[in-house]
Design a protein around this motif. Structure first.
Motif, PDB file in Angstrom:
ATOM      1  N   GLU A   1       0.890  -1.257   0.111  1.00 40.86           N
ATOM      2  CA  GLU A   1      -0.043   0.078   0.047  1.00 40.86           C
ATOM      3  C   GLU A   1       0.892   1.365  -0.146  1.00 40.86           C
ATOM      4  O   GLU A   1       2.027   1.298   0.592  1.00 40.86           O
ATOM      5  CB  GLU A   1      -0.791   0.089   1.474  1.00 40.86           C
ATOM      6  N   VAL A   2       0.426   2.110  -0.816  1.00 44.08           N
ATOM      7  CA  VAL A   2       1.363   3.611  -0.818  1.00 44.08           C
ATOM      8  C   VAL A   2       0.335   4.759  -0.594  1.00 44.08           C
ATOM      9  O   VAL A   2      -0.823   4.978  -1.237  1.00 44.08           O
ATOM     10  CB  VAL A   2       2.147   3.602  -2.061  1.00 44.08           C
ATOM     11  N   LEU A   3       0.530   5.463   0.503  1.00 44.03           N
ATOM     12  CA  LEU A   3      -0.240   6.395   0.568  1.00 44.03           C
ATOM     13  C   LEU A   3       0.000   7.563  -0.005  1.00 44.03           C
ATOM     14  O   LEU A   3       0.973   7.986  -0.447  1.00 44.03           O
ATOM     15  CB  LEU A   3      -0.456   6.672   2.061  1.00 44.03           C
ATOM     16  N   GLY A   4      -1.104   8.860  -0.062  1.00 38.00           N
ATOM     17  CA  GLY A   4      -0.459  10.354  -0.339  1.00 38.00           C
ATOM     18  C   GLY A   4      -0.572  10.326  -1.769  1.00 38.00           C
ATOM     19  O   GLY A   4       0.029  11.343  -2.413  1.00 38.00           O
ATOM     20  N   VAL A   5      -1.435   9.543  -2.523  1.00 42.16           N
ATOM     21  CA  VAL A   5      -1.585   9.591  -3.795  1.00 42.16           C
ATOM     22  C   VAL A   5      -2.849   9.958  -4.439  1.00 42.16           C
ATOM     23  O   VAL A   5      -4.005   9.753  -3.913  1.00 42.16           O
ATOM     24  CB  VAL A   5      -1.174   8.129  -4.718  1.00 42.16           C
ATOM     25  N   GLY A   6      -2.943  11.255  -5.058  1.00 40.61           N
ATOM     26  CA  GLY A   6      -4.133  11.828  -5.556  1.00 40.61           C
ATOM     27  C   GLY A   6      -5.037  12.104  -4.407  1.00 40.61           C
ATOM     28  O   GLY A   6      -4.625  12.805  -3.593  1.00 40.61           O
ATOM     29  N   GLU A   7      -6.435  11.584  -4.314  1.00 46.18           N
ATOM     30  CA  GLU A   7      -7.502  12.234  -3.694  1.00 46.18           C
ATOM     31  C   GLU A   7      -7.003  11.794  -2.180  1.00 46.18           C
ATOM     32  O   GLU A   7      -7.367  12.224  -0.853  1.00 46.18           O
ATOM     33  CB  GLU A   7      -8.742  11.682  -3.704  1.00 46.18           C
ATOM     34  N   ASP A   8      -6.192  10.710  -2.129  1.00 48.58           N
ATOM     35  CA  ASP A   8      -5.843  10.131  -0.546  1.00 48.58           C
ATOM     36  C   ASP A   8      -5.016  11.312   0.066  1.00 48.58           C
ATOM     37  O   ASP A   8      -5.049  11.334   1.391  1.00 48.58           O
ATOM     38  CB  ASP A   8      -4.717   8.915  -0.653  1.00 48.58           C
ATOM     39  N   ALA A   9      -4.384  12.130  -0.534  1.00 46.31           N
ATOM     40  CA  ALA A   9      -3.454  13.380   0.136  1.00 46.31           C
ATOM     41  C   ALA A   9      -4.490  14.701   0.367  1.00 46.31           C
ATOM     42  O   ALA A   9      -4.419  15.575  -0.140  1.00 46.31           O
ATOM     43  CB  ALA A   9      -2.487  13.607  -0.609  1.00 46.31           C
ATOM     44  N   SER A  10      -5.447  14.122   1.078  1.00 46.99           N
ATOM     45  CA  SER A  10      -6.507  15.285   1.147  1.00 46.99           C
ATOM     46  C   SER A  10      -6.423  16.153   2.563  1.00 46.99           C
ATOM     47  O   SER A  10      -7.353  16.988   2.669  1.00 46.99           O
ATOM     48  CB  SER A  10      -8.166  14.450   1.242  1.00 46.99           C
ATOM     49  N   ALA A  11      -5.590  15.785   3.322  1.00 47.55           N
ATOM     50  CA  ALA A  11      -5.382  16.371   4.714  1.00 47.55           C
ATOM     51  C   ALA A  11      -4.128  17.502   4.364  1.00 47.55           C
ATOM     52  O   ALA A  11      -3.398  17.693   3.563  1.00 47.55           O
ATOM     53  CB  ALA A  11      -5.145  15.554   5.871  1.00 47.55           C
ATOM     54  N   THR A  12      -4.344  18.435   5.460  1.00 48.18           N
ATOM     55  CA  THR A  12      -3.173  19.362   5.225  1.00 48.18           C
ATOM     56  C   THR A  12      -2.512  19.450   6.517  1.00 48.18           C
ATOM     57  O   THR A  12      -2.895  19.649   7.665  1.00 48.18           O
ATOM     58  CB  THR A  12      -3.736  20.871   4.728  1.00 48.18           C
ATOM     59  N   ILE A  13      -1.036  19.789   6.554  1.00 46.32           N
ATOM     60  CA  ILE A  13      -0.142  20.155   7.470  1.00 46.32           C
ATOM     61  C   ILE A  13      -0.275  21.789   7.800  1.00 46.32           C
ATOM     62  O   ILE A  13      -0.203  22.701   6.768  1.00 46.32           O
ATOM     63  CB  ILE A  13       1.228  19.824   7.061  1.00 46.32           C
ATOM     64  N   PRO A  14      -0.966  22.211   8.993  1.00 44.66           N
ATOM     65  CA  PRO A  14      -0.901  23.519   9.186  1.00 44.66           C
ATOM     66  C   PRO A  14       0.240  24.263   8.966  1.00 44.66           C
ATOM     67  O   PRO A  14       1.421  23.718   8.985  1.00 44.66           O
ATOM     68  CB  PRO A  14      -1.227  23.612  10.583  1.00 44.66           C
ATOM     69  N   GLU A  15       0.344  25.593   8.844  1.00 44.22           N
ATOM     70  CA  GLU A  15       1.582  26.476   8.570  1.00 44.22           C
ATOM     71  C   GLU A  15       2.132  26.377   7.381  1.00 44.22           C
ATOM     72  O   GLU A  15       3.322  26.966   7.198  1.00 44.22           O
ATOM     73  CB  GLU A  15       2.352  26.359   9.812  1.00 44.22           C
ATOM     74  N   LEU A  16       1.867  25.435   6.536  1.00 41.69           N
ATOM     75  CA  LEU A  16       2.634  24.959   5.224  1.00 41.69           C
ATOM     76  C   LEU A  16       1.692  25.748   4.038  1.00 41.69           C
ATOM     77  O   LEU A  16       0.456  25.467   4.146  1.00 41.69           O
ATOM     78  CB  LEU A  16       3.009  23.667   4.852  1.00 41.69           C
ATOM     79  N   PHE A  17       2.013  26.218   2.937  1.00 42.80           N
ATOM     80  CA  PHE A  17       1.087  26.569   1.796  1.00 42.80           C
ATOM     81  C   PHE A  17       1.604  25.750   0.684  1.00 42.80           C
ATOM     82  O   PHE A  17       2.521  24.975   0.669  1.00 42.80           O
ATOM     83  CB  PHE A  17       1.595  28.195   1.690  1.00 42.80           C
ATOM     84  N   SER A  18       0.821  25.840  -0.545  1.00 43.73           N
ATOM     85  CA  SER A  18       0.938  25.395  -1.693  1.00 43.73           C
ATOM     86  C   SER A  18       0.815  23.651  -1.467  1.00 43.73           C
ATOM     87  O   SER A  18       0.380  23.192  -0.533  1.00 43.73           O
ATOM     88  CB  SER A  18       2.229  25.594  -2.317  1.00 43.73           C
ATOM     89  N   GLU A  19       1.067  23.028  -2.510  1.00 44.01           N
ATOM     90  CA  GLU A  19       0.991  21.644  -2.697  1.00 44.01           C
ATOM     91  C   GLU A  19       1.666  20.704  -1.881  1.00 44.01           C
ATOM     92  O   GLU A  19       1.461  19.568  -1.224  1.00 44.01           O
ATOM     93  CB  GLU A  19       1.486  21.106  -3.904  1.00 44.01           C
ATOM     94  N   ARG A  20       2.866  21.476  -0.945  1.00 40.82           N
ATOM     95  CA  ARG A  20       3.646  20.744  -0.301  1.00 40.82           C
ATOM     96  C   ARG A  20       3.058  20.421   1.228  1.00 40.82           C
ATOM     97  O   ARG A  20       3.405  19.577   1.926  1.00 40.82           O
ATOM     98  CB  ARG A  20       4.747  21.657   0.298  1.00 40.82           C
ATOM     99  N   ARG A  21       1.687  21.170   1.386  1.00 39.57           N
ATOM    100  CA  ARG A  21       1.415  20.739   2.930  1.00 39.57           C
ATOM    101  C   ARG A  21       0.353  19.408   2.620  1.00 39.57           C
ATOM    102  O   ARG A  21      -0.228  19.081   3.758  1.00 39.57           O
ATOM    103  CB  ARG A  21       0.479  22.042   3.241  1.00 39.57           C
ATOM    104  N   ARG A  22      -0.097  18.930   1.518  1.00 39.26           N
ATOM    105  CA  ARG A  22      -0.918  17.947   1.487  1.00 39.26           C
ATOM    106  C   ARG A  22      -0.232  16.545   1.938  1.00 39.26           C
ATOM    107  O   ARG A  22       0.581  16.110   1.522  1.00 39.26           O
ATOM    108  CB  ARG A  22      -1.474  17.868  -0.026  1.00 39.26           C
ATOM    109  N   VAL A  23      -1.208  16.061   2.822  1.00 36.95           N
ATOM    110  CA  VAL A  23      -0.755  14.669   3.181  1.00 36.95           C
ATOM    111  C   VAL A  23      -2.015  13.901   3.536  1.00 36.95           C
ATOM    112  O   VAL A  23      -3.117  14.240   3.331  1.00 36.95           O
ATOM    113  CB  VAL A  23      -0.071  14.899   4.844  1.00 36.95           C
ATOM    114  N   SER A  24      -1.512  12.507   3.811  1.00 35.10           N
ATOM    115  CA  SER A  24      -2.930  11.360   3.933  1.00 35.10           C
ATOM    116  C   SER A  24      -3.564  11.437   5.258  1.00 35.10           C
ATOM    117  O   SER A  24      -2.648  11.469   6.372  1.00 35.10           O
ATOM    118  CB  SER A  24      -2.362  10.099   3.477  1.00 35.10           C
TER     119      SER A  24
END
Ligand code: ATP
Length: 257
Positions: free
Chosen positions: A124-147
């Motif tokens: 299993e590999v997380l973080g692909v496409g819609e799975d990366a739907s949560a965000t890390i606070p304090e970061l901007f742009s695509e870099r903040r997307r996480v599973s």
């Protein structure tokens, strides 16, 4: 590219070739090639071998991963190109999830990396496409997307070759962050909870071996390893090693005859 077996820089050239191959496969971005160059420079200064300060950090890192409730290994393009099989093996040994987490995120690259990891044994590999739907606070742009099933809920995250901002943001979320970074002065190295100052190609296989060995340890002995670990001291030891090495070299004959 054919590299003669007796070439003095053979190992280093073979690693470069793996990255170039990764670039052609769409795993690695041009910025990743530059980042590798910075790492190579520090590896040259360290002496291109795993030092005691890295072994100390590896032991603490494995203890943290084994003690974790939700350990996650974050994988970027360079990591996928250099140590795909070893990342999968480490995840298996410490029961960690694998998540694709990219600085330069595109759907194609996420999918290419996930496919590459699956070809190397990942279930299993997380973080692909819609799975990366949560965000890390304090970061901007695509870099903040996480599973939401991975880095978001992780208590321990291994981030080989990460950038300083994201390391700091993950620390602020209360996570134990393990970095692998050849530069003991990078913000990543200084912001992480545990910093392995070593080349990822040497460090990850050592982590796999250490995990196999330490799996037999009691929780209390793993906790003691973590309690006694001091990352500031480890970074100071790394710098002192470079300092001593340069001093010795600066007093020796350098010209090749
Ligand atoms: P920071 O934001 O942490 O200060 P940076 O801007 O100096 O980082 P980046 O370009 O974000 O650096 O990431 C590259 C980092 O990864 C560098 O610190 C480099 O030393 C390290 N690095 C590159 N290749 C390797 C490798 N094979 N093994 C270990 N570390 C590496």
């Amino acid at each position: 590219m054919w590299i003669p077996p007796n070439h003095p820089r053979r190992e280093s050239l073979l690693i470069r070739e793996r990255l170039v191959e990764g670039f052609k496969r769409g795993l690695v971005v041009p910025e990743g090639l530059i980042a590798h160059g910075r790492g190579e420079c520090f590896d040259y200064l360290i002496g291109e071998s795993t030092q005691p300060f890295a072994l100390k950090a590896i032991e603490a890192a494995v203890a943290a991963l084994l003690l974790a409730k939700h350990p996650v290994i974050s994988v970027n393009g360079n990591t996928a190109a250099l140590v795909p099989r070893e990342v999968v093996e480490l995840a298996r040994e410490v029961n960690a999830k694998i998540e694709v987490n990219l600085f330069h995120r595109t759907r194609e690259r996420e999918e290419a990396i996930a496919k590459w990891l699956r070809e190397h044994g990942a279930d299993e590999v997380l973080g692909v496409g819609e799975d990366a739907s949560a965000t890390i606070p304090e970061l901007f742009s695509e870099r903040r997307r996480v599973s939401p099933r991975g880095i978001l809920v992780a208590d321990v995250v291994l981030v080989p070759l990460e950038d300083g901002d994201r390391t700091e943001a993950l620390r602020k979320m209360g996570k134990i962050v393990i970095a692998i970074d050849l530069n003991p002065l990078s913000r990543t190295a200084r912001a992480a909870t545990i910093t392995i100052v070593d080349n990822i190609v040497r460090a990850v296989p050592l982590m796999v071996a250490k995990a196999r060995e330490m799996k037999k340890c009691s929780r209390s002995s793993l906790e003691e390893i973590l309690r006694n670990y001091d990352n500031n001291q480890v970074l100071q030891e790394a710098l002192r090693h470079i300092l001593n090495r340069l001093k010795e070299l600066s007093e020796s004959k350098l010209t090749l005859s």
